[in-house]
Design an enzyme around this catalytic site. Structure first.
Site, PDB file in Angstrom:
ATOM      1  N   THR A 189      -3.790  -5.843 -18.315  1.00 25.97           N
ATOM      2  CA  THR A 189      -3.027  -5.693 -19.564  1.00 25.97           C
ATOM      3  C   THR A 189      -1.501  -5.626 -19.363  1.00 25.97           C
ATOM      4  O   THR A 189      -0.774  -5.418 -20.329  1.00 25.97           O
ATOM      5  CB  THR A 189      -3.480  -4.425 -20.326  1.00 25.97           C
ATOM      6  OG1 THR A 189      -3.334  -3.296 -19.462  1.00 25.97           O
ATOM      7  CG2 THR A 189      -4.909  -4.537 -20.802  1.00 25.97           C
ATOM      8  N   TYR A 209      -0.469 -13.813 -19.867  1.00 25.04           N
ATOM      9  CA  TYR A 209      -1.490 -12.867 -20.332  1.00 25.04           C
ATOM     10  C   TYR A 209      -2.312 -13.496 -21.462  1.00 25.04           C
ATOM     11  O   TYR A 209      -3.547 -13.502 -21.427  1.00 25.04           O
ATOM     12  CB  TYR A 209      -0.802 -11.581 -20.795  1.00 25.04           C
ATOM     13  CG  TYR A 209      -1.688 -10.620 -21.554  1.00 25.04           C
ATOM     14  CD1 TYR A 209      -2.657  -9.856 -20.906  1.00 25.04           C
ATOM     15  CD2 TYR A 209      -1.546 -10.467 -22.941  1.00 25.04           C
ATOM     16  CE1 TYR A 209      -3.455  -8.963 -21.614  1.00 25.04           C
ATOM     17  CE2 TYR A 209      -2.341  -9.579 -23.652  1.00 25.04           C
ATOM     18  CZ  TYR A 209      -3.292  -8.831 -22.993  1.00 25.04           C
ATOM     19  OH  TYR A 209      -4.080  -7.960 -23.699  1.00 25.04           O
ATOM     20  N   GLY A 222      -9.251   3.407 -19.598  1.00 26.66           N
ATOM     21  CA  GLY A 222      -8.141   2.818 -20.345  1.00 26.66           C
ATOM     22  C   GLY A 222      -8.052   3.459 -21.728  1.00 26.66           C
ATOM     23  O   GLY A 222      -8.797   4.389 -22.051  1.00 26.66           O
TER      24      GLY A 222
HETATM   25  P1  NDP Z   1      -5.704  -0.364 -20.704  1.00 29.63           P
HETATM   26  O1  NDP Z   1      -4.689  -1.072 -19.886  1.00 29.63           O
HETATM   27  O2  NDP Z   1      -5.431   0.986 -21.243  1.00 29.63           O
HETATM   28  O3  NDP Z   1      -7.081  -0.311 -19.937  1.00 29.63           O
HETATM   29  C1  NDP Z   1      -7.558  -1.390 -19.190  1.00 29.63           C
HETATM   30  C2  NDP Z   1      -8.592  -0.864 -18.237  1.00 29.63           C
HETATM   31  O4  NDP Z   1      -9.012  -1.931 -17.399  1.00 29.63           O
HETATM   32  C3  NDP Z   1      -8.061   0.266 -17.337  1.00 29.63           C
HETATM   33  O5  NDP Z   1      -8.921   1.375 -17.418  1.00 29.63           O
HETATM   34  C4  NDP Z   1      -8.117  -0.367 -15.958  1.00 29.63           C
HETATM   35  O6  NDP Z   1      -8.457   0.551 -14.942  1.00 29.63           O
HETATM   36  C5  NDP Z   1      -9.228  -1.369 -16.131  1.00 29.63           C
HETATM   37  N1  NDP Z   1      -9.186  -2.313 -15.039  1.00 29.63           N
HETATM   38  C6  NDP Z   1      -8.116  -2.936 -14.497  1.00 29.63           C
HETATM   39  N2  NDP Z   1      -8.486  -3.646 -13.426  1.00 29.63           N
HETATM   40  C7  NDP Z   1      -9.816  -3.480 -13.292  1.00 29.63           C
HETATM   41  C8  NDP Z   1     -10.782  -3.946 -12.373  1.00 29.63           C
HETATM   42  N3  NDP Z   1     -10.441  -4.729 -11.346  1.00 29.63           N
HETATM   43  N4  NDP Z   1     -12.067  -3.566 -12.528  1.00 29.63           N
HETATM   44  C9  NDP Z   1     -12.423  -2.744 -13.541  1.00 29.63           C
HETATM   45  N5  NDP Z   1     -11.563  -2.256 -14.427  1.00 29.63           N
HETATM   46  C10 NDP Z   1     -10.272  -2.612 -14.303  1.00 29.63           C
HETATM   47  O7  NDP Z   1      -6.061  -1.376 -21.907  1.00 29.63           O
HETATM   48  P2  NDP Z   1      -6.405  -1.062 -23.421  1.00 29.63           P
HETATM   49  O8  NDP Z   1      -7.464  -0.028 -23.515  1.00 29.63           O
HETATM   50  O9  NDP Z   1      -5.131  -0.895 -24.148  1.00 29.63           O
HETATM   51  O10 NDP Z   1      -6.985  -2.496 -23.822  1.00 29.63           O
HETATM   52  C11 NDP Z   1      -8.332  -2.713 -24.148  1.00 29.63           C
HETATM   53  C12 NDP Z   1      -8.497  -4.180 -24.492  1.00 29.63           C
HETATM   54  O11 NDP Z   1      -7.628  -4.515 -25.582  1.00 29.63           O
HETATM   55  C13 NDP Z   1      -8.141  -5.152 -23.370  1.00 29.63           C
HETATM   56  O12 NDP Z   1      -9.038  -6.219 -23.406  1.00 29.63           O
HETATM   57  C14 NDP Z   1      -6.762  -5.664 -23.757  1.00 29.63           C
HETATM   58  O13 NDP Z   1      -6.526  -6.947 -23.254  1.00 29.63           O
HETATM   59  C15 NDP Z   1      -6.875  -5.657 -25.260  1.00 29.63           C
HETATM   60  N6  NDP Z   1      -5.580  -5.556 -25.937  1.00 29.63           N
HETATM   61  C16 NDP Z   1      -4.717  -4.549 -25.619  1.00 29.63           C
HETATM   62  C17 NDP Z   1      -3.490  -4.448 -26.246  1.00 29.63           C
HETATM   63  C18 NDP Z   1      -2.529  -3.358 -25.904  1.00 29.63           C
HETATM   64  O14 NDP Z   1      -1.467  -3.288 -26.546  1.00 29.63           O
HETATM   65  N7  NDP Z   1      -2.822  -2.482 -24.956  1.00 29.63           N
HETATM   66  C19 NDP Z   1      -3.100  -5.412 -27.299  1.00 29.63           C
HETATM   67  C20 NDP Z   1      -4.103  -6.402 -27.579  1.00 29.63           C
HETATM   68  C21 NDP Z   1      -5.290  -6.464 -26.916  1.00 29.63           C
HETATM   69  P3  NDP Z   1      -7.383   1.545 -14.275  1.00 29.63           P
HETATM   70  O15 NDP Z   1      -7.226   2.639 -15.309  1.00 29.63           O
HETATM   71  O16 NDP Z   1      -8.051   1.977 -13.039  1.00 29.63           O
HETATM   72  O17 NDP Z   1      -6.146   0.712 -14.056  1.00 29.63           O
END
Ligand code: NDP
Length: 288
Positions: free
Chosen positions: A64, A127, A11
């Site tokens: 997310t 969410y 991510g």
């Molecule tokens: P991303 O959506 O970029 O990354 C989330 C990751 O979670 C992805 O790599 C995804 O994998 C992984 N994931 C999803 N499902 C599973 C699963 N079943 N098992 C293991 N891994 C899984 O998120 P961000 O890096 O942007 O976010 C990081 C944190 O920050 C999160 O907690 C989010 O809630 C929080 N946040 C994010 C915001 C935003 O604007 N993005 C705003 C506020 C908070 P895959 O790549 O395979 O889908």
């Protein structure tokens, strides 16, 4: 040597941590994507963790997709709440430290001043509800865990507002962007650095912390900054959220107060404009 497990390794935040990890060679890093640790499979989480035996877990994995969560409620809850409870339980029983990441969407948006960690929560979308339940479960199962709430995350990795706007500004003559949601963006590389500062700090102090970049802007103003840095000619108009309906409601105001994380750990909070310039500079290098 302490072993650190990063979940959600591909991510935005996971990828930025991976970039920084080589500067933290005092740790052994394990970057796990869902093929290594599938957080939707609750029954297998502890077995995987038993095998890896981390000393610190940085949980970057999450559901997310804010709008899709309105209909995929169970999956969102599974990843953002139930899996977090299992992770926190494992860390508590195995003497492992846990850094978990949460969101400004735990707030209802009715405030008009920057939100401290004590400000009342009240999520207005699924969410946010699942992330808040995850925070509660995390600190209930392991009160020593560190929960970092962040907002509007972007990075050169993955899909995000900065990349989408940059593309649209080059494709279109005009764009509408909402001007009544106020907060601050977070460059995931800055959040990754903040996490490094915390895990290398001499004192671990569990609890909730806020982190985003400095600044107080709307998405419209963020788009204008992107345009200015990119140098694209596109007419950008500010519109109210009511003119841009989405399945999930968003808080009108969710600026995070960063005093606690700076005073507790000495975390540095760069201004949003300077970080945006850095990220867009890197994106330009990658596309040229
Ligand atoms: P991303 O959506 O970029 O990354 C989330 C990751 O979670 C992805 O790599 C995804 O994998 C992984 N994931 C999803 N499902 C599973 C699963 N079943 N098992 C293991 N891994 C899984 O998120 P961000 O890096 O942007 O976010 C990081 C944190 O920050 C999160 O907690 C989010 O809630 C929080 N946040 C994010 C915001 C935003 O604007 N993005 C705003 C506020 C908070 P895959 O790549 O395979 O889908």
């Amino acid at each position: 040597m302490k072993k650190i497990l990063v979940t959600g390794a591909n991510g935005q935040l996971g990828s930025e941590l991976k970039e920084l990890a080589s500067q933290y060679a005092q740790f052994e890093w394990v970057f796990a994507d869902r093929s290594v640790l599938d957080l939707s499979d609750l029954a297998t989480i502890s077995d995987v963790l038993d095998r890896i035996q981390p000393h610190i877990i940085i949980n970057c994995a999450a559901y997310t997709a804010v709008d899709k969560a309105e209909t995929e409620t169970e999956l969102a809850a599974l990843l953002n709440h139930q899996a977090v409870a299992v992770l926190a339980q494992w860390t508590k029983f195995n003497g492992c430290q846990l850094v978990h990441v949460s969101t400004d969407y735990v707030f209802d948006g009715s405030s008009s001043v920057a939100l401290t960690e004590e400000a009342p929560t009240g999520p207005i979308n699924v969410y946010g509800q699942t992330k808040l339940a995850g925070e509660h479960a995390c600190l209930r199962e392991n009160p020593e865990a560190i929960v970092i709430r962040t907002s509007w995350v972007y990075s050169r990795f993955g899909n995000n507002f900065v990349k989408t706007m940059s593309r649209l500004m080059q494709e279109r003559d005009s764009l509408n962007v909402v001007n009544d949601q106020i907060g601050s963006p977070t460059y995931a590389a800055d959040l990754a650095q903040a996490i490094m500062t915390i895990i290398t700090h001499s004192h671990w102090q569990g609890g909730i912390y806020h982190f985003s970049n400095e600044g107080e802007i709307s998405w419209y103003e963020f788009a204008l900054a992107i345009q200015e840095i990119g140098g694209w000619e596109c007419v950008i108009s500010g519109i109210p959220s009511s003119d841009y309906p989405t399945p999930a409601r968003r808080p009108h105001y969710s600026l995070l107060d960063k005093t606690k994380i700076t005073t507790t750990f000495g975390v540095v909070v760069p201004g949003y404009r300077e970080s945006l310039e850095k990220c867009m500079g890197l994106l330009r290098i990658n596309t040229n």
